[in-house]
Write a protein that holds these residues in place. Structure first.
Motif, mmCIF file in Angstrom:
data_model
loop_
_atom_site.group_PDB
_atom_site.id
_atom_site.type_symbol
_atom_site.label_atom_id
_atom_site.label_comp_id
_atom_site.label_asym_id
_atom_site.label_seq_id
_atom_site.Cartn_x
_atom_site.Cartn_y
_atom_site.Cartn_z
ATOM 1 N N SER A 195 -9.562 26.022 -25.558
ATOM 2 C CA SER A 195 -9.348 26.471 -26.808
ATOM 3 C C SER A 195 -9.366 25.666 -27.938
ATOM 4 O O SER A 195 -10.104 26.016 -28.742
ATOM 5 C CB SER A 195 -8.107 27.342 -26.695
ATOM 6 O OG SER A 195 -7.990 28.168 -27.877
ATOM 7 N N LEU A 196 -8.851 24.637 -27.844
ATOM 8 C CA LEU A 196 -8.668 23.697 -28.992
ATOM 9 C C LEU A 196 -9.926 23.045 -29.094
ATOM 10 O O LEU A 196 -10.476 22.685 -30.296
ATOM 11 C CB LEU A 196 -7.567 22.475 -28.744
ATOM 12 C CG LEU A 196 -6.135 22.977 -28.660
ATOM 13 C CD1 LEU A 196 -5.348 21.851 -28.428
ATOM 14 C CD2 LEU A 196 -5.824 23.624 -30.172
ATOM 15 N N ALA A 213 -4.410 14.241 -24.427
ATOM 16 C CA ALA A 213 -3.466 13.120 -23.913
ATOM 17 C C ALA A 213 -2.007 13.400 -23.462
ATOM 18 O O ALA A 213 -1.718 13.012 -22.464
ATOM 19 C CB ALA A 213 -2.805 12.452 -25.420
ATOM 20 N N ARG A 214 -1.547 14.712 -23.660
ATOM 21 C CA ARG A 214 -0.690 15.311 -23.023
ATOM 22 C C ARG A 214 -1.078 15.799 -21.518
ATOM 23 O O ARG A 214 -0.236 15.608 -20.489
ATOM 24 C CB ARG A 214 -0.076 16.539 -23.830
ATOM 25 C CG ARG A 214 1.094 17.094 -23.310
ATOM 26 C CD ARG A 214 1.803 18.354 -24.379
ATOM 27 N NE ARG A 214 0.902 19.234 -24.608
ATOM 28 C CZ ARG A 214 0.117 19.305 -25.930
ATOM 29 N NH1 ARG A 214 0.730 18.693 -27.040
ATOM 30 N NH2 ARG A 214 -0.442 20.513 -26.220
ATOM 31 N N ASN A 215 -2.250 16.152 -21.503
ATOM 32 C CA ASN A 215 -2.565 16.476 -20.105
ATOM 33 C C ASN A 215 -2.803 15.184 -19.231
ATOM 34 O O ASN A 215 -2.540 15.136 -17.985
ATOM 35 C CB ASN A 215 -3.801 17.310 -20.189
ATOM 36 C CG ASN A 215 -3.735 18.663 -20.586
ATOM 37 O OD1 ASN A 215 -2.699 19.090 -20.812
ATOM 38 N ND2 ASN A 215 -4.905 19.279 -21.175
ATOM 39 N N GLY A 216 -2.958 14.417 -19.911
ATOM 40 C CA GLY A 216 -3.405 13.024 -19.104
ATOM 41 C C GLY A 216 -1.978 12.325 -18.725
ATOM 42 O O GLY A 216 -1.805 11.510 -17.870
ATOM 43 N N GLN A 250 -5.794 17.976 -32.601
ATOM 44 C CA GLN A 250 -4.878 18.807 -31.755
ATOM 45 C C GLN A 250 -5.692 18.916 -30.393
ATOM 46 O O GLN A 250 -4.752 18.933 -29.349
ATOM 47 C CB GLN A 250 -4.853 20.508 -32.337
ATOM 48 C CG GLN A 250 -4.040 20.703 -33.648
ATOM 49 C CD GLN A 250 -4.197 22.024 -34.015
ATOM 50 O OE1 GLN A 250 -5.266 22.862 -33.695
ATOM 51 N NE2 GLN A 250 -3.407 22.479 -34.801
ATOM 52 N N TYR A 251 -6.953 18.743 -30.564
ATOM 53 C CA TYR A 251 -7.462 18.684 -29.149
ATOM 54 C C TYR A 251 -7.307 17.132 -28.224
ATOM 55 O O TYR A 251 -6.773 17.360 -27.222
ATOM 56 C CB TYR A 251 -8.870 18.587 -29.138
ATOM 57 C CG TYR A 251 -9.702 18.684 -28.198
ATOM 58 C CD1 TYR A 251 -9.697 19.422 -26.920
ATOM 59 C CD2 TYR A 251 -10.563 17.422 -27.778
ATOM 60 C CE1 TYR A 251 -10.442 19.335 -25.770
ATOM 61 C CE2 TYR A 251 -11.067 17.256 -26.727
ATOM 62 C CZ TYR A 251 -11.201 18.258 -25.591
ATOM 63 O OH TYR A 251 -11.861 17.704 -24.458
ATOM 64 N N GLN A 305 -2.404 24.136 -19.049
ATOM 65 C CA GLN A 305 -2.765 22.813 -20.044
ATOM 66 C C GLN A 305 -4.373 22.709 -20.255
ATOM 67 O O GLN A 305 -4.830 22.283 -21.405
ATOM 68 C CB GLN A 305 -2.085 21.661 -19.515
ATOM 69 C CG GLN A 305 -0.642 21.670 -19.643
ATOM 70 C CD GLN A 305 0.083 22.187 -18.708
ATOM 71 O OE1 GLN A 305 -0.766 22.840 -17.716
ATOM 72 N NE2 GLN A 305 1.450 22.156 -18.292
ATOM 73 N N THR A 306 -5.045 23.040 -19.299
ATOM 74 C CA THR A 306 -6.528 22.893 -19.182
ATOM 75 C C THR A 306 -7.128 23.821 -20.073
ATOM 76 O O THR A 306 -8.036 23.562 -20.943
ATOM 77 C CB THR A 306 -7.306 22.818 -17.944
ATOM 78 O OG1 THR A 306 -6.661 21.788 -17.135
ATOM 79 C CG2 THR A 306 -8.608 22.657 -17.891
#
Length: 401
Positions: free
Chosen positions: A143-144, A205-208, A199-200, A137-138
């Motif tokens: 990439s984003l 947020a998803r990673n958080g 998207q970034y 995910q990182t």
């Protein structure tokens, strides 16, 4: 001559016979008198023995009666009357978290790298409980982030071309149609920048949300995750927490007792295996009654204590008001397999047994919920040495009120 001697001999024999008859009659009279005397002596001896034994029996009975009268024990009794005592309801139930918070996976999940807490620890709101691997995910987020820069560069280029075209419009080198296309190109480039940024931010947020965090401050109750475990949306509850460490007791009461309890009723909770007296307060009374057990649940809020373990058992004493009831010393109330009882001295000073139902136990004594009117003479001490039917001499003592 011979005839005369014969007559004389006959007279002599007749006299001798009369003599012997008289002697025999005298002996018979003597024997009769002796027999009558012996019979009289025997009758007199029998009468004397009977009279003497009757007198001895009466004396012995009198002595026994006097000794029995002297052996009647003095017994301390009390007439309790009726006094105002607090009415308490005894109940039992289980301990639970007042506001239990199940914590699971909020994000897409992954492999657990570290678990940072153990059951029994206090955590703050938003504190990380477990860390999920985010290496993939990182990279996606990186990439984003780069795509944002690419889109921003395109947008800058489109803006520069638009500005150069606007300088040439007045000279007639660029038509209005070309200007519209360049303006559209600039707007599209700016839109792509905003898309890349969104998207970034979504990725960040998803990673958080990968890590498992505490939704609020509280006490960790259970942990069901270990490092190396792969978790996801279907993994269920991984941690259980008590918000703020607040606990409660779920007390089970009968229908009749439910009517006597209201929200705000004070209670004392004692966890099983301890002598602690934890003050609590009823904050909810069940609006329904279980049809099988005919009981309802009363929820008693209690502050945090290390002795309160959710799932454990506890006893509770709820003070529901005051009532008039007899109050006896604890020594006056005895127990048996059939229940509690007291010894009552009746009007003939004879011990009787009376079954009672014990109410509230206070510092002043034990209140009697039923079984006594308060006007009886109740044995205070030495009840264990007395039996039903014993005659006693009651000594009145002032009731403790």
């Amino acid at each position: 001559m011979n005839y005369e001697r014969k007559v004389d001999s006959m007279d002599s024999l007749a006299g001798t016979q009369s003599y012997y008859e008289e002697q025999d009659s005298r002996r018979k009279r003597t024997r009769l008198i002796i027999a009558v005397g012996l019979i009289a002596v025997v009758l007199l001896a029998v009468w004397y023995a009977f009279a003497h034994s009757k007198a001895d029996g009466a004396a012995a009975a009198g002595a026994a009666g006097g000794a029995g009268a002297q052996n009647i024990p003095n017994v301390t009794v009390v007439v309790p009357g009726r006094v105002a005592v607090q009415t308490a309801i005894a109940a039992n139930g289980t301990i639970a978290a007042r506001r239990e918070m199940p914590v699971g996976i909020a994000g897409e999940g992954g492999q657990v790298v570290r678990v940072l807490v153990e059951p029994g620890q206090w955590v703050g709101a938003g504190q990380t409980l477990a860390i999920i691997d985010r290496s993939v995910q990182t990279q996606q987020a990186t990439s984003l982030a780069a795509s944002i820069k690419v889109s921003q560069a395109d947008a800058d280029l489109a803006q520069a071309e638009l500005e150069r075209a606007q300088a040439l419009v007045g000279r007639g080198f660029i038509s209005k149609a070309d200007m519209d296309r360049k303006r559209a190109t600039r707007d599209a480039a700016n839109a792509r920048v905003r898309v890349a940024q969104a998207q970034y931010q979504e990725a960040v947020a998803r990673n958080g949300r990968l890590n498992i965090v505490a939704p609020a401050a509280g006490l960790v109750l259970t942990r069901q995750v270990e490092p190396g475990q792969v978790v996801g949306a279907g993994s269920g509850v991984l941690f259980r927490m008590a918000r703020g460490g607040e606990m409660e007791m779920l007390a089970q009461l009968s229908e009749a007792d439910l009517q006597r309890v209201n929200v705000g009723t004070t209670a004392t909770v004692t966890p099983v295996g301890t002598d602690l007296k934890i003050a609590g307060q009823v904050w909810q009374v069940s609006p329904i009654v279980n049809m099988d057990s005919r009981q309802g649940t009363v929820r008693i809020a209690v502050p945090y204590s290390a002795a309160l373990r959710p799932g454990g058992f506890a006893d509770a004493r709820l003070v529901s008001g005051t009532e008039q009831a007899p109050l006896l010393p604890e020594s006056a109330v005895q127990s048996s397999p059939e229940g509690s009882f007291v010894l009552v001295v009746d009007g003939k000073n004879v011990i009787q047994r009376r079954a009672v139902k014990v109410g509230t136990v206070t510092d002043g004594g034990v209140s009697i919920a039923s079984g006594l009117t308060g006007n009886e003479k109740i044995v205070v001490l030495a009840g264990a040495f007395l039996n039903v039917g014993d005659k006693v001499k009651p000594v009145l003592q002032k009731s403790s009120q």
